[in-house]
Write a protein that holds these residues in place. Structure first.
Motif, PDB file in Angstrom:
ATOM      1  N   TRP A   1       0.858  -1.182   0.000  1.00  0.00           N
ATOM      2  CA  TRP A   1       0.000   0.000   0.000  1.00  0.00           C
ATOM      3  C   TRP A   1       0.898   1.236   0.000  1.00  0.00           C
ATOM      4  CZ3 TRP A   1      -0.874  -3.958   3.666  1.00  0.00           C
ATOM      5  CH2 TRP A   1      -2.014  -4.738   3.433  1.00  0.00           C
ATOM      6  N   GLU A   2       1.238   1.751  -1.162  1.00  0.00           N
ATOM      7  CA  GLU A   2       2.158   2.887  -1.274  1.00  0.00           C
ATOM      8  C   GLU A   2       1.652   4.122  -0.535  1.00  0.00           C
ATOM      9  OE1 GLU A   2       3.810   3.740  -5.104  1.00  0.00           O
ATOM     10  OE2 GLU A   2       3.793   1.625  -5.644  1.00  0.00           O
ATOM     11  N   SER A   3       0.347   4.261  -0.425  1.00  0.00           N
ATOM     12  CA  SER A   3      -0.227   5.421   0.260  1.00  0.00           C
ATOM     13  C   SER A   3       0.143   5.462   1.739  1.00  0.00           C
ATOM     14  CB  SER A   3      -1.745   5.425   0.100  1.00  0.00           C
ATOM     15  OG  SER A   3      -2.298   4.227   0.619  1.00  0.00           O
ATOM     16  N   THR A   4       0.607   4.353   2.300  1.00  0.00           N
ATOM     17  CA  THR A   4       0.968   4.327   3.721  1.00  0.00           C
ATOM     18  C   THR A   4       2.307   5.005   4.001  1.00  0.00           C
ATOM     19  OG1 THR A   4       1.964   2.130   3.516  1.00  0.00           O
ATOM     20  CG2 THR A   4      -0.369   2.229   4.162  1.00  0.00           C
ATOM     21  N   GLN A   5       3.110   5.237   2.968  1.00  0.00           N
ATOM     22  CA  GLN A   5       4.391   5.922   3.176  1.00  0.00           C
ATOM     23  C   GLN A   5       4.175   7.286   3.819  1.00  0.00           C
ATOM     24  OE1 GLN A   5       6.997   6.073  -0.206  1.00  0.00           O
ATOM     25  NE2 GLN A   5       6.664   3.911  -0.695  1.00  0.00           N
ATOM     26  N   ALA A   6       3.142   7.978   3.391  1.00  0.00           N
ATOM     27  CA  ALA A   6       2.845   9.299   3.957  1.00  0.00           C
ATOM     28  C   ALA A   6       2.499   9.206   5.444  1.00  0.00           C
ATOM     29  CB  ALA A   6       1.698   9.952   3.185  1.00  0.00           C
ATOM     30  N   VAL A   7       1.835   8.137   5.836  1.00  0.00           N
ATOM     31  CA  VAL A   7       1.489   7.947   7.254  1.00  0.00           C
ATOM     32  C   VAL A   7       2.762   7.763   8.071  1.00  0.00           C
ATOM     33  CG1 VAL A   7       0.284   6.484   8.923  1.00  0.00           C
ATOM     34  CG2 VAL A   7      -0.761   6.962   6.697  1.00  0.00           C
ATOM     35  N   PHE A   8       3.654   6.907   7.596  1.00  0.00           N
ATOM     36  CA  PHE A   8       4.913   6.709   8.325  1.00  0.00           C
ATOM     37  C   PHE A   8       5.702   8.016   8.412  1.00  0.00           C
ATOM     38  CE2 PHE A   8       4.361   2.122   7.216  1.00  0.00           C
ATOM     39  CZ  PHE A   8       4.377   1.637   8.517  1.00  0.00           C
ATOM     40  N   LYS A   9       5.694   8.810   7.352  1.00  0.00           N
ATOM     41  CA  LYS A   9       6.402  10.098   7.372  1.00  0.00           C
ATOM     42  C   LYS A   9       5.805  11.036   8.420  1.00  0.00           C
ATOM     43  CE  LYS A   9       8.158  10.161   2.659  1.00  0.00           C
ATOM     44  NZ  LYS A   9       9.563  10.050   2.991  1.00  0.00           N
TER      45      LYS A   9
END
Length: 90
Positions: free
Chosen positions: A39-47
């Motif tokens: 889920w590439e969209s989760t990168q923003a959450v980790f950031k």
């Protein structure tokens, strides 16, 4: 370089068959790499959680389970899992 390419660079090519998307969504047992590669969209959450951790989560804990993040950085893993699942479903 994308996170997905790291599967192959770090010799985790065979993990792809093991790490299929679970029907229940993202769980504490999943690694950061499993989550962001599916889920590439989760990168923003980790950031967004990097300041709470005090360092880049994707840089320093890519191969660690989310549960480990909670212990290492004293994060609210239930809230993190909720945000990750919301990003994954959106």
């Amino acid at each position: 370089m994308t996170i997905t390419n790291l599967y192959y660079i770090y010799g985790r090519k065979n993990e792809r068959s093991i790490c299929k998307k679970k029907e229940g969504g993202i769980t504490l047992e999943m690694t950061v790499l499993e989550v962001v590669s599916q889920w590439e969209s989760t990168q923003a959450v980790f950031k967004r959680w990097d300041p709470a951790a005090g360092e880049c989560i994707c840089c320093n804990c890519l191969f660690e389970p989310i549960e480990y993040l909670g212990k290492k950085y004293r994060l609210d893993t239930q809230k993190l899992i909720g945000e990750l699942n919301q990003a994954a479903s959106g």
